[in-house]
Enzyme design. Structure first.
Site, PDB file in Angstrom:
ATOM      1  N   GLY A  24       0.782  -1.112   0.124  1.00 15.45           N
ATOM      2  CA  GLY A  24      -0.133  -0.049   0.205  1.00 15.45           C
ATOM      3  C   GLY A  24       0.786   1.191  -0.044  1.00 15.45           C
ATOM      4  N   TYR A  58      -3.193  10.019  -3.775  1.00 11.79           N
ATOM      5  CA  TYR A  58      -2.123   9.996  -2.610  1.00 11.79           C
ATOM      6  C   TYR A  58      -1.067  11.022  -3.002  1.00 11.79           C
ATOM      7  CZ  TYR A  58      -4.346   5.348  -1.988  1.00 11.79           C
ATOM      8  OH  TYR A  58      -5.223   4.110  -1.451  1.00 11.79           O
ATOM      9  N   THR A 183      -5.168  -0.150   9.833  1.00 11.20           N
ATOM     10  CA  THR A 183      -4.569   1.475   9.269  1.00 11.20           C
ATOM     11  C   THR A 183      -3.652   1.945  10.123  1.00 11.20           C
ATOM     12  OG1 THR A 183      -6.318   2.785  10.733  1.00 11.20           O
ATOM     13  CG2 THR A 183      -7.365   1.790   8.663  1.00 11.20           C
ATOM     14  N   TRP A 189      -9.581  10.483   9.470  1.00 17.10           N
ATOM     15  CA  TRP A 189     -10.335   9.544   8.522  1.00 17.10           C
ATOM     16  C   TRP A 189     -10.623   8.166   9.061  1.00 17.10           C
ATOM     17  CZ3 TRP A 189      -7.650   5.326   6.149  1.00 17.10           C
ATOM     18  CH2 TRP A 189      -6.443   5.586   6.136  1.00 17.10           C
ATOM     19  N   LYS A 232       0.324  -1.059   3.898  1.00 20.77           N
ATOM     20  CA  LYS A 232       1.122  -0.023   3.553  1.00 20.77           C
ATOM     21  C   LYS A 232       2.408   0.151   4.437  1.00 20.77           C
ATOM     22  CE  LYS A 232       2.722   4.185   4.633  1.00 20.77           C
ATOM     23  NZ  LYS A 232       3.096   4.914   5.955  1.00 20.77           N
ATOM     24  N   ASN A 242       6.637  -7.328   6.571  1.00 25.72           N
ATOM     25  CA  ASN A 242       5.427  -7.745   5.745  1.00 25.72           C
ATOM     26  C   ASN A 242       5.260  -8.733   4.889  1.00 25.72           C
ATOM     27  OD1 ASN A 242       4.427  -6.008   7.659  1.00 25.72           O
ATOM     28  ND2 ASN A 242       3.849  -4.336   6.092  1.00 25.72           N
TER      29      ASN A 242
HETATM   30  P1  A2P Z   1       4.776   2.508   8.594  1.00 25.92           P
HETATM   31  O1  A2P Z   1       4.571   3.149   7.087  1.00 25.92           O
HETATM   32  O2  A2P Z   1       5.274   3.397   9.459  1.00 25.92           O
HETATM   33  O3  A2P Z   1       5.347   1.080   8.508  1.00 25.92           O
HETATM   34  P2  A2P Z   1      -2.686  -0.548   6.901  1.00 25.92           P
HETATM   35  O4  A2P Z   1      -2.051  -1.233   5.627  1.00 25.92           O
HETATM   36  O5  A2P Z   1      -3.721  -1.507   7.446  1.00 25.92           O
HETATM   37  O6  A2P Z   1      -3.548   0.908   6.364  1.00 25.92           O
HETATM   38  O7  A2P Z   1      -1.668  -0.300   8.061  1.00 25.92           O
HETATM   39  C1  A2P Z   1      -0.635   0.889   7.603  1.00 25.92           C
HETATM   40  C2  A2P Z   1      -0.120   1.493   9.025  1.00 25.92           C
HETATM   41  O8  A2P Z   1       0.556   0.273   9.706  1.00 25.92           O
HETATM   42  C3  A2P Z   1       0.901   2.417   8.663  1.00 25.92           C
HETATM   43  O9  A2P Z   1       0.786   3.394   9.875  1.00 25.92           O
HETATM   44  C4  A2P Z   1       2.485   1.572   8.799  1.00 25.92           C
HETATM   45  O10 A2P Z   1       3.373   2.533   9.273  1.00 25.92           O
HETATM   46  C5  A2P Z   1       2.015   0.395   9.817  1.00 25.92           C
HETATM   47  N1  A2P Z   1       2.658  -0.723   9.642  1.00 25.92           N
HETATM   48  C6  A2P Z   1       2.881  -1.340   8.430  1.00 25.92           C
HETATM   49  N2  A2P Z   1       3.547  -2.326   8.704  1.00 25.92           N
HETATM   50  C7  A2P Z   1       3.521  -2.733  10.080  1.00 25.92           C
HETATM   51  C8  A2P Z   1       4.255  -3.818  10.739  1.00 25.92           C
HETATM   52  N3  A2P Z   1       4.676  -4.798  10.331  1.00 25.92           N
HETATM   53  N4  A2P Z   1       4.199  -3.567  12.216  1.00 25.92           N
HETATM   54  C9  A2P Z   1       3.431  -2.351  12.816  1.00 25.92           C
HETATM   55  N5  A2P Z   1       3.019  -1.418  11.946  1.00 25.92           N
HETATM   56  C10 A2P Z   1       2.970  -1.643  10.683  1.00 25.92           C
END
Ligand code: A2P
Length: 285
Positions: A24, A58, A183, A189, A232, A242
């Site tokens: 994302g 975006y 999120t 939002w 994301k 991830n």
């Molecule tokens: P960051 O970009 O700093 O990693 P979603 O995809 O559900 O919208 O979630 C995105 C959010 O989760 C972003 O704030 C991202 O921050 C954070 N995030 C992404 N991967 C992880 C992870 N493995 N552990 C904790 N937070 C994560």
């Protein structure tokens, strides 16, 4: 299905296929330094991601395109290895605007095609230059269009969508679940009244058993159900984390335990637009 880092695509009925795990790319443009998205997408491609989810709205789609083109130029990938999903913004719903808007996106990306082009939200706004057209009271000006198209769906352990999933299974429809990690919890939002997904004790306990994080368990849960996920992250360590979800699998009992976490609560409710005639979340899916 045997899911591996190199092979985790679901075939689509048109002969194409979609990787179950994608990156994302939405981050608040005010708070994200220029170039962060470019570097993140490049790291993701080096890590093995082949599915990137982006959008015109975006404000970083040019960086996504640049990252893909640089990796093609390096010889790391070919264009056809990548699955890119772009999105039609709310002000461009009238049918005559769809093609020119897609062409604008291709220009921004500097790519010849996108692999998927979806309607960002079903709630049309007044067409024009303003991305958020507002009246003199600051209220968004809505627009009526005849909506008949694909819709993407929030999906994660707190919002497991069993009915919708079953319907889609029966009709051979692939779901892409957004917000698979719950999120960024940006209060402008996101409905933050539901607890943070990644703090969930069950996800964490299962993660401990496999030496995985709650995020990895949540993502593995989704892909094991055949739901495509687009977590994301612009953090190199978490982008890699991830992707490390192909070296373990959840037992049937664990899948059931996670399914039972369902709270039927959306993180992305967009209540500010709930008076729009196409507001989708009042209906049950
Ligand atoms: P960051 O970009 O700093 O990693 P979603 O995809 O559900 O919208 O979630 C995105 C959010 O989760 C972003 O704030 C991202 O921050 C954070 N995030 C992404 N991967 C992880 C992870 N493995 N552990 C904790 N937070 C994560």
């Amino acid at each position: 299905m045997n899911l591996t880092a190199e092979s985790h695509r679901i075939p689509l009925s048109d002969g194409n296929s979609i990787p179950l795990l994608g990156l994302g790319t939405y981050a608040d443009p005010q708070k994200t330094p220029k170039g962060t998205c470019l570097e993140s997408v490049k790291i993701a491609i080096d890590t093995g991601y082949r599915h990137i989810d982006g959008a015109f709205v975006y404000y970083n789609e040019h960086e996504v395109g640049q990252a893909i083109r640089e990796k093609i130029a390096e010889g790391k990938i070919k264009r056809e290895d990548i699955f890119y999903c772009g999105k039609l913004w709310n002000t461009c719903h009238p049918p005559e605007l769809v093609r020119p808007t897609l062409e604008k996106t291709l220009k921004i990306l500097q790519l010849d095609y996108v692999d998927l082009y979806i309607i960002e939200l079903p709630m049309a706004f007044k067409p024009g230059d303003a991305i958020y057209p507002k009246d003199e009271n600051g209220k968004i000006i809505y627009h009526e269009t005849d909506l008949c198209a694909t819709w993407e769906v929030e999906c994660h352990p707190y919002f497991t969508q069993p009915k919708l999933l079953e319907y889609c299974r029966q009709h051979d429809i692939v779901i892409v679940g957004y917000s698979p990690l719950g999120t960024s919890r940006d209060e402008t939002w996101v409905n933050v009244s539901s607890p943070p997904l990644l703090k969930d004790p069950v996800l964490n306990a299962i993660g401990k058993k496999y030496n995985k994080t709650a995020a990895q368990v949540a993502l593995r849960f989704s892909i094991q159900r055949g739901v495509v996920v687009i977590p994301k992250s612009f953090n190199p360590q978490r982008i890699r984390e991830n992707f490390q979800i192909f070296d373990f699998s959840l037992t049937e009992k664990e899948m059931k335990e996670i399914e039972a976490l369902n709270k039927n609560v959306r993180y992305v409710e967009l209540l500010m637009w709930r008076d729009h005639p196409e507001y989708p979340f009042s209906d049950e899916y």
